[in-house]
Design a protein around this motif. Structure first.
Motif, PDB file in Angstrom:
ATOM      1  N   TYR A 142      -5.254   7.792  -6.341  1.00  0.00           N
ATOM      2  CA  TYR A 142      -6.105   7.705  -5.152  1.00  0.00           C
ATOM      3  C   TYR A 142      -7.157   6.627  -5.318  1.00  0.00           C
ATOM      4  CZ  TYR A 142      -9.405   9.052  -1.497  1.00  0.00           C
ATOM      5  OH  TYR A 142     -10.252   9.046  -0.419  1.00  0.00           O
ATOM      6  N   LEU A 168       2.433   1.919  -3.415  1.00  0.00           N
ATOM      7  CA  LEU A 168       1.511   2.336  -4.459  1.00  0.00           C
ATOM      8  C   LEU A 168       1.316   3.840  -4.439  1.00  0.00           C
ATOM      9  CD1 LEU A 168      -0.504   1.517  -6.685  1.00  0.00           C
ATOM     10  CD2 LEU A 168      -2.233   1.292  -4.904  1.00  0.00           C
ATOM     11  N   ALA A 169       1.166   4.391  -3.254  1.00  0.00           N
ATOM     12  CA  ALA A 169       0.966   5.831  -3.144  1.00  0.00           C
ATOM     13  C   ALA A 169       2.272   6.598  -3.158  1.00  0.00           C
ATOM     14  CB  ALA A 169       0.193   6.137  -1.856  1.00  0.00           C
ATOM     15  N   LEU A 221       0.802  -1.221   0.000  1.00  0.00           N
ATOM     16  CA  LEU A 221       0.000   0.000   0.000  1.00  0.00           C
ATOM     17  C   LEU A 221       0.833   1.268   0.000  1.00  0.00           C
ATOM     18  CD1 LEU A 221      -2.984  -0.948   2.315  1.00  0.00           C
ATOM     19  CD2 LEU A 221      -3.047  -0.529  -0.126  1.00  0.00           C
ATOM     20  N   VAL A 226      -3.682   9.119   2.683  1.00  0.00           N
ATOM     21  CA  VAL A 226      -3.607   9.339   1.238  1.00  0.00           C
ATOM     22  C   VAL A 226      -4.842  10.112   0.805  1.00  0.00           C
ATOM     23  CG1 VAL A 226      -3.416   8.254  -1.031  1.00  0.00           C
ATOM     24  CG2 VAL A 226      -2.298   7.209   0.950  1.00  0.00           C
ATOM     25  N   GLU A 235      -7.348  -0.936  -3.078  1.00  0.00           N
ATOM     26  CA  GLU A 235      -6.504  -1.815  -2.266  1.00  0.00           C
ATOM     27  C   GLU A 235      -6.818  -1.637  -0.774  1.00  0.00           C
ATOM     28  OE1 GLU A 235      -4.365  -4.041  -3.212  1.00  0.00           O
ATOM     29  OE2 GLU A 235      -4.440  -3.681  -5.369  1.00  0.00           O
ATOM     30  N   ALA A 236      -7.043  -0.384  -0.357  1.00  0.00           N
ATOM     31  CA  ALA A 236      -7.267  -0.113   1.062  1.00  0.00           C
ATOM     32  C   ALA A 236      -8.578  -0.709   1.554  1.00  0.00           C
ATOM     33  CB  ALA A 236      -7.249   1.400   1.310  1.00  0.00           C
ATOM     34  N   TRP A 294      -5.486   3.327  -4.874  1.00  0.00           N
ATOM     35  CA  TRP A 294      -5.172   3.084  -3.465  1.00  0.00           C
ATOM     36  C   TRP A 294      -6.429   2.724  -2.681  1.00  0.00           C
ATOM     37  CZ3 TRP A 294      -6.747   5.547   1.064  1.00  0.00           C
ATOM     38  CH2 TRP A 294      -6.063   5.176   2.218  1.00  0.00           C
TER      39      TRP A 294
END
Length: 297
Positions: free
Chosen positions: A274, A24-25, A21, A198, A280-281, A277
């Motif tokens: 975003y 990725l950001a 994670l 994020v 995934e989040a 993300w």
């Protein structure tokens, strides 16, 4: 036939997803808002609020400098013009109406001028706009918890190298390895967290701030925002970042022995990054992995 994942395999998958994670950001993000050793100025302003505050600070510095120079020059001139050598006989007057009016009216004008510029900036901070993203942040001794209110997930954020992340608040080889794995360098020790907030660039972000145990304070200097988190109360701040990058802050209210070890990391990314993300989040922080299946009874 339904396959069952072992606990070991599930835990390994969760840790792998967690490690992915931040990366990725993190990709192609510049560290913008960070303290600089030996520097005295502001961090680069990344929001309209921060630009306004820094402009107001500059204006006040000009006014204060002019007043200070005027007072110093006036004192020096009065000391030279009216010293005992030049005037053995002191003056006997008791008042001077024009001067008394001037030193009353001029400060009032200066204060009104300052207020005319500072109050709109203050009101802009206090008037919360409609939120594109709402995040509830709760301060704990000594870490932060973030809940993406509209997305239905939350996570905790610890300093990399804190005891909770396997460190001892010291820059050890193990901590350096953790920093490198998360995409940071040794310079970001005491600043970087294992999980970052994020947010998308150019969007109104509303932070709902509170504390779970004692008073904490959520602060990002480059955004020009600071809000105390008081147990039992819910306060709000907002910002709209105009530049992608990584920004750091710290708890700014003395909250206990490890107060210095609860930093804040915010990553401002593009809307596409975003959205990726978030996908995934949601899976990592709000539900079991999609590949996980529960055995039928």
């Amino acid at each position: 036939m339904t396959k069952l994942f072992s606990i070991k395999g599930l835990v390994s998958g969760l840790f792998a997803a967690t490690a992915a994670l931040p990366a990725l950001a993190q990709d192609n993000l510049e560290i913008v808002g960070a303290p600089t050793p030996g520097a005295m100025g502001f961090q680069p302003a990344a929001t309209e609020l921060a630009h306004d505050l820094q402009w107001l600070d500059g204006m006040l510095l000009v006014i204060i400098t002019i007043i200070s120079l005027f007072v110093v020059v006036l004192l020096a001139w009065a000391g030279w013009r009216y010293n005992a050598r030049r005037h053995p006989e002191p003056a006997s007057f008791t008042h001077n109406s024009p001067i008394e009016i001037a030193w009353t009216v001029i400060p009032i004008v200066v204060l009104v001028l300052i207020g005319a510029f500072s109050l709109p900036i203050l009101f802009k901070q206090q008037v919360i706009p409609d939120a594109d993203v709402t995040i509830k942040v709760t301060g704990y001794q000594w870490y932060w918890d973030y809940s993406y209110v509209d997305e239905g997930f939350e996570f905790s954020s610890y300093m990399i190298g804190a005891p909770a992340t396997g460190g001892q608040n010291m820059l050890t080889p193990e901590v350096i390895e953790q920093l490198n794995e998360a995409g940071y360098s040794e310079d970001e020790f005491l600043l970087a967290t294992d999980n970052a907030v994020v947010v998308p660039v150019g969007k109104n972000i509303v932070m709902q701030v509170t504390g779970a145990d004692v008073i904490h304070s959520w602060t990002i200097p480059a955004f020009g925002v600071k809000q105390d988190g008081i147990p039992g109360r819910l306060a709000e701040l907002w910002f709209n970042a105009d530049r992608e990058g990584i920004y750091f802050g710290q708890c700014s209210e003395l909250c206990g022995i490890n107060h210095a070890y609860m930093p804040i990391t915010v990553k401002v990314v593009s809307e596409e990054a975003y959205a990726a993300w978030l996908e995934e989040a949601r899976e990592e922080f709000a539900s079991l992995p999609q590949s996980f299946q529960v055995a039928a009874k």
